[in-house]
Structures are given as C-alpha cells and as structure tokens.
Design an enzyme around this catalytic site. Structure first.
Site, PDB file in Angstrom:
ATOM      1  N   SER A 119       0.806  -1.233   0.000  1.00  0.00           N
ATOM      2  CA  SER A 119       0.000   0.000   0.000  1.00  0.00           C
ATOM      3  C   SER A 119       0.840   1.285   0.000  1.00  0.00           C
ATOM      4  O   SER A 119       0.515   2.221  -0.746  1.00  0.00           O
ATOM      5  CB  SER A 119      -0.971  -0.003   1.186  1.00  0.00           C
ATOM      6  OG  SER A 119      -1.920  -1.018   0.993  1.00  0.00           O
ATOM      7  N   LYS A 163      -9.965  -5.022  10.405  1.00  0.00           N
ATOM      8  CA  LYS A 163     -11.088  -4.407   9.683  1.00  0.00           C
ATOM      9  C   LYS A 163     -12.372  -4.343  10.521  1.00  0.00           C
ATOM     10  O   LYS A 163     -13.131  -3.383  10.418  1.00  0.00           O
ATOM     11  CB  LYS A 163     -11.344  -5.149   8.371  1.00  0.00           C
ATOM     12  CG  LYS A 163     -10.228  -4.947   7.354  1.00  0.00           C
ATOM     13  CD  LYS A 163     -10.548  -5.641   6.050  1.00  0.00           C
ATOM     14  CE  LYS A 163      -9.333  -5.611   5.141  1.00  0.00           C
ATOM     15  NZ  LYS A 163      -9.555  -6.292   3.868  1.00  0.00           N
ATOM     16  N   GLY A 172     -15.569 -19.376   0.820  1.00  0.00           N
ATOM     17  CA  GLY A 172     -15.163 -18.670   2.040  1.00  0.00           C
ATOM     18  C   GLY A 172     -16.250 -17.742   2.544  1.00  0.00           C
ATOM     19  O   GLY A 172     -17.007 -17.162   1.737  1.00  0.00           O
ATOM     20  N   GLY A 219     -15.506 -15.458   5.343  1.00  0.00           N
ATOM     21  CA  GLY A 219     -14.826 -14.584   6.304  1.00  0.00           C
ATOM     22  C   GLY A 219     -15.032 -13.120   5.959  1.00  0.00           C
ATOM     23  O   GLY A 219     -15.962 -12.747   5.226  1.00  0.00           O
ATOM     24  N   ALA A 271     -13.382 -10.981   4.018  1.00  0.00           N
ATOM     25  CA  ALA A 271     -13.289 -10.557   2.615  1.00  0.00           C
ATOM     26  C   ALA A 271     -14.562 -10.913   1.869  1.00  0.00           C
ATOM     27  O   ALA A 271     -15.082 -10.115   1.076  1.00  0.00           O
ATOM     28  CB  ALA A 271     -12.076 -11.201   1.956  1.00  0.00           C
ATOM     29  N   GLY A 322      -5.590 -11.439  -7.014  1.00  0.00           N
ATOM     30  CA  GLY A 322      -6.144 -10.229  -6.417  1.00  0.00           C
ATOM     31  C   GLY A 322      -5.251  -8.999  -6.438  1.00  0.00           C
ATOM     32  O   GLY A 322      -5.561  -8.023  -5.748  1.00  0.00           O
TER      33      GLY A 322
HETATM   34  P1  NDP Z   1     -10.725 -14.568   7.174  1.00  0.00           P
HETATM   35  O1  NDP Z   1      -9.735 -15.108   8.136  1.00  0.00           O
HETATM   36  O2  NDP Z   1     -11.773 -13.622   7.654  1.00  0.00           O
HETATM   37  O3  NDP Z   1     -11.526 -15.797   6.496  1.00  0.00           O
HETATM   38  C1  NDP Z   1     -10.839 -16.934   6.067  1.00  0.00           C
HETATM   39  C2  NDP Z   1     -11.765 -17.852   5.279  1.00  0.00           C
HETATM   40  O4  NDP Z   1     -10.968 -18.933   4.773  1.00  0.00           O
HETATM   41  C3  NDP Z   1     -12.879 -18.487   6.102  1.00  0.00           C
HETATM   42  O5  NDP Z   1     -14.030 -18.646   5.298  1.00  0.00           O
HETATM   43  C4  NDP Z   1     -12.287 -19.848   6.473  1.00  0.00           C
HETATM   44  O6  NDP Z   1     -13.244 -20.861   6.712  1.00  0.00           O
HETATM   45  C5  NDP Z   1     -11.528 -20.167   5.204  1.00  0.00           C
HETATM   46  N1  NDP Z   1     -10.455 -21.160   5.422  1.00  0.00           N
HETATM   47  C6  NDP Z   1      -9.308 -20.966   6.126  1.00  0.00           C
HETATM   48  N2  NDP Z   1      -8.547 -22.092   6.089  1.00  0.00           N
HETATM   49  C7  NDP Z   1      -9.232 -22.992   5.350  1.00  0.00           C
HETATM   50  C8  NDP Z   1      -8.990 -24.335   4.943  1.00  0.00           C
HETATM   51  N3  NDP Z   1      -7.863 -24.977   5.287  1.00  0.00           N
HETATM   52  N4  NDP Z   1      -9.902 -24.955   4.154  1.00  0.00           N
HETATM   53  C9  NDP Z   1     -11.042 -24.322   3.780  1.00  0.00           C
HETATM   54  N5  NDP Z   1     -11.353 -23.057   4.142  1.00  0.00           N
HETATM   55  C10 NDP Z   1     -10.452 -22.396   4.912  1.00  0.00           C
HETATM   56  O7  NDP Z   1      -9.857 -13.937   5.981  1.00  0.00           O
HETATM   57  P2  NDP Z   1     -10.291 -12.769   4.990  1.00  0.00           P
HETATM   58  O8  NDP Z   1     -11.690 -13.043   4.567  1.00  0.00           O
HETATM   59  O9  NDP Z   1      -9.987 -11.447   5.580  1.00  0.00           O
HETATM   60  O10 NDP Z   1      -9.269 -12.964   3.750  1.00  0.00           O
HETATM   61  C11 NDP Z   1      -9.436 -14.028   2.809  1.00  0.00           C
HETATM   62  C12 NDP Z   1      -8.439 -13.872   1.670  1.00  0.00           C
HETATM   63  O11 NDP Z   1      -8.703 -12.709   0.900  1.00  0.00           O
HETATM   64  C13 NDP Z   1      -6.979 -13.727   2.128  1.00  0.00           C
HETATM   65  O12 NDP Z   1      -6.187 -14.521   1.257  1.00  0.00           O
HETATM   66  C14 NDP Z   1      -6.680 -12.253   1.933  1.00  0.00           C
HETATM   67  O13 NDP Z   1      -5.306 -12.028   1.686  1.00  0.00           O
HETATM   68  C15 NDP Z   1      -7.505 -11.974   0.681  1.00  0.00           C
HETATM   69  N6  NDP Z   1      -7.848 -10.536   0.514  1.00  0.00           N
HETATM   70  C16 NDP Z   1      -7.391  -9.872  -0.593  1.00  0.00           C
HETATM   71  C17 NDP Z   1      -7.690  -8.539  -0.806  1.00  0.00           C
HETATM   72  C18 NDP Z   1      -7.173  -7.838  -2.024  1.00  0.00           C
HETATM   73  O14 NDP Z   1      -7.225  -6.587  -2.093  1.00  0.00           O
HETATM   74  N7  NDP Z   1      -6.693  -8.544  -3.027  1.00  0.00           N
HETATM   75  C19 NDP Z   1      -8.524  -7.776   0.133  1.00  0.00           C
HETATM   76  C20 NDP Z   1      -9.008  -8.587   1.246  1.00  0.00           C
HETATM   77  C21 NDP Z   1      -8.652  -9.905   1.429  1.00  0.00           C
HETATM   78  P3  NDP Z   1     -13.891 -21.091   8.193  1.00  0.00           P
HETATM   79  O15 NDP Z   1     -14.958 -20.058   8.334  1.00  0.00           O
HETATM   80  O16 NDP Z   1     -14.409 -22.463   8.149  1.00  0.00           O
HETATM   81  O17 NDP Z   1     -12.768 -20.910   9.184  1.00  0.00           O
END
Ligand code: NDP
Length: 277
Positions: free
Chosen positions: A19, A68, A130, A132, A134, A242
């Site tokens: 950034s 966030k 997913g 989470g 994002a 991304g």
């Molecule tokens: P979170 O930690 O909030 O969510 C993670 C998600 O991944 C959850 O749904 C989780 O499932 C799932 N997950 C984690 N491990 C596993 C696994 N082994 N198998 C299956 N599902 C899994 O992360 P964010 O939502 O904040 O970020 C997600 C991605 O998006 C990251 O890679 C981040 O870098 C990217 N991102 C990119 C941006 C960009 O500008 N390009 C902006 C924002 C994010 P569960 O709920 O079951 O735990």
C-alpha cells in the site's frame, strides 16, 4: 513550508504491504502532497493507535488483517457498503472532526473484474468460496451487478448459511458446504478463503467451472496461487489473482481522501512487471 497530509496503513503483520508504494505512485501521478506509511498495530492497541494518529494530525487510514472489524466499530459514521459488510478498510477524517468508515474491497474487486478484465457479471452464476471478512465485503457490490445468483460455500457451513441470510434482501444468495457443490456449475468462482496463503485448496468437485468460466483468487503472490493454477487446469477462460483488486481498492480509498481518482492501469502494469522479473 506546508507539511504533507499524512496517511497510513495499519495491520498485523504489515511489513510486506504494497500500500505505501501504491499510494506514493498515486500521489506523484495526481500531484497530491501526501505521505503514506505502514504501521504494525496489534489488535489490542488498535483504538489507542488510531486515536493517536488522528490527534497528531493524520488525515486517513487503511486497515487490513486483522483490524477491519475493529475499524468498523471505531468509525463514527459508515457508508452503506461498510455497514453491510461489518468491516472497514478505510477511515477518513471529516471536516466536522468525525471519522468516516468505508469498505472499498468490494468495489475494488468489481472494478478489476469488469473494467480491467472485461468479465461480465450480469446474469451469471457466481460461487464465492469462504465466508470470512473478505467474502462479507464483496457480496453486496457483486449482487448490485444484476448477477443471476451467488452461492457461498464455506468449511464452517453455518457461517455460509448465516452470511447468505444477511444479504437475502439484496438478491438471490444461498450458503452451503463444499460437499453440496457436487453437480453444480458456475460462470465465475471467487476464492475468498485464506487457503492460498498456505498453498492449499478447498475441496472442489470436478466440472464445477462452466465452459468459458472465470476464476479469481483474492489472494496474490509473485507466483500464480494454487487456486489460479486450479482455474487454469480446469480450462478457465481467465484465471486471475487479487493484485488488481488491491490497486483498485487503494484507488477508491485515495478518491475518498483526496477527491481525485488516480489511474490504476499503470500501477497494476508496474507491479505485474516487477513480479515477473
Ligand atoms: P478470514 O480469516 O476472515 O476468512 C478466512 C476464510 O478462509 C474463512 O471462510 C475460512 O473458513 C476459510 N479457510 C481458512 N482455512 C481454510 C482451509 N484450510 N480450508 C477451507 N477453508 C479455509 O480472511 P479474509 O476473509 O480477511 O481474507 C481471505 C483472503 O482474501 C486472504 O487470502 C486475503 O489475503 C484476501 N484478501 C485480498 C484482498 C485484495 O485486495 N486482493 C482484500 C481482502 C482480502 P472457516 O470459516 O471455516 O474458518
């Protein structure tokens, strides 16, 4: 001499953030006199660090993992998209001294898909892997593009179902587990899990991607991510990561702060060229 307006990104960890670089290029390109730094802020110190930043004359912040949701709680006023996503990646000092919270991730993704890559969203079946932070941020901006439907699939199934229910009033959206994806096909599959960061893939059935379908991984790396590779192996028309979203969400934040929209294409081309070196 007038001092530069100060901006920063807070996160934990933050050392690898692109950034500061992106905003420096935006500032040069638009002739804006700003400085932008990166600050490592653990969640427990977030409120104090934000308060100190603004008290010291700071004008705006970006907040990234894992801050966030805390930024959302901190903001005095929020845009509708920030309110819906329950996550804020941009804080801006307002003229009346209040702090505005916005979430520019979703519009960043939609702009990268539609403007930079000419991907059609209208009428298409979208799968988001997913549930989470994002995922939460991208749902409303995607639904606003008149898509046919969104399915959210998540490891923890209840989270996908609950998230879908929150956005029910905005369009056709359902939640399920990865096992429920058998015999379904999608025109666009977005990986919003964090699995790519550890070189893993969610369990995806065969024939999930429709003919001429597109894959998009929110994660990015110098090498193609495991999900980008999965897309290519499954004959995706395009399999994208991304990096473009990162630059587009930054441009939207820059616009909120400075009222000027920087050109993103040269920045994306520069960052892409650097990772091919
Ligand atoms: P979170 O930690 O909030 O969510 C993670 C998600 O991944 C959850 O749904 C989780 O499932 C799932 N997950 C984690 N491990 C596993 C696994 N082994 N198998 C299956 N599902 C899994 O992360 P964010 O939502 O904040 O970020 C997600 C991605 O998006 C990251 O890679 C981040 O870098 C990217 N991102 C990119 C941006 C960009 O500008 N390009 C902006 C924002 C994010 P569960 O709920 O079951 O735990």
């Amino acid at each position: 001499m007038k001092s530069l307006d100060r901006y920063a990104v807070f996160g934990y960890p933050i050392t690898h953030s692109k950034s500061p670089r992106i905003h420096k290029i935006f500032a040069e390109q638009t002739g804006q006199a700003i400085e932008y730094s990166a600050q490592e802020v653990p969640a427990g110190q977030f409120s104090a660090a934000v308060a100190a930043f603004f008290a010291d004359g700071g004008k705006g912040l970006n907040c990234t993992i894992p801050l966030k949701e805390l930024a959302w709680a901190y903001a005095d006023v929020k845009t509708e998209r920030a309110e819906l996503s329950k996550a804020v990646n941009t804080l801006a000092l307002q003229a009346d001294g209040s702090i505005l919270g916005d979430n520019t991730d979703g519009i960043g993704l939609v702009t990268d898909l539609m403007t930079n890559h000419a991907v059609t969203l209208a009428g298409n079946r979208i799968l988001i892997l997913g549930a989470g932070g994002a995922s939460r941020g991208i749902i409303a901006p995607i639904l606003e593009q008149s898509v046919h439907s969104i399915v959210i699939a998540n490891r923890t199934v209840d989270k996908a179902i609950n998230l879908a229910q929150e956005f029910h009033h905005k369009g056709s959206i359902t939640g399920c587990g990865f096992n429920d994806l058998k015999n379904q096909q999608f025109d666009l599959i977005i990986n919003a899990t964090s699995t790519s960061l550890s070189g893993q893939l969610p369990p995806l059935p065969e024939a999930l991607l429709a003919k001429n379908g597109v894959c998009y991984d929110l994660a990015y790396n110098n090498e193609p991510t495991v999900f980008v590779r999965w897309g290519l192996e499954n004959h995706a028309l395009k399999s994208l990561d991304g990096l473009g979203m990162l630059v587009e969400q930054a441009a939207e934040a820059f616009f909120i702060w400075r009222g000027i929209r920087p050109k993103t294409r040269p920045v994306i081309e520069l960052l892409n060229a650097e990772r091919k070196m």
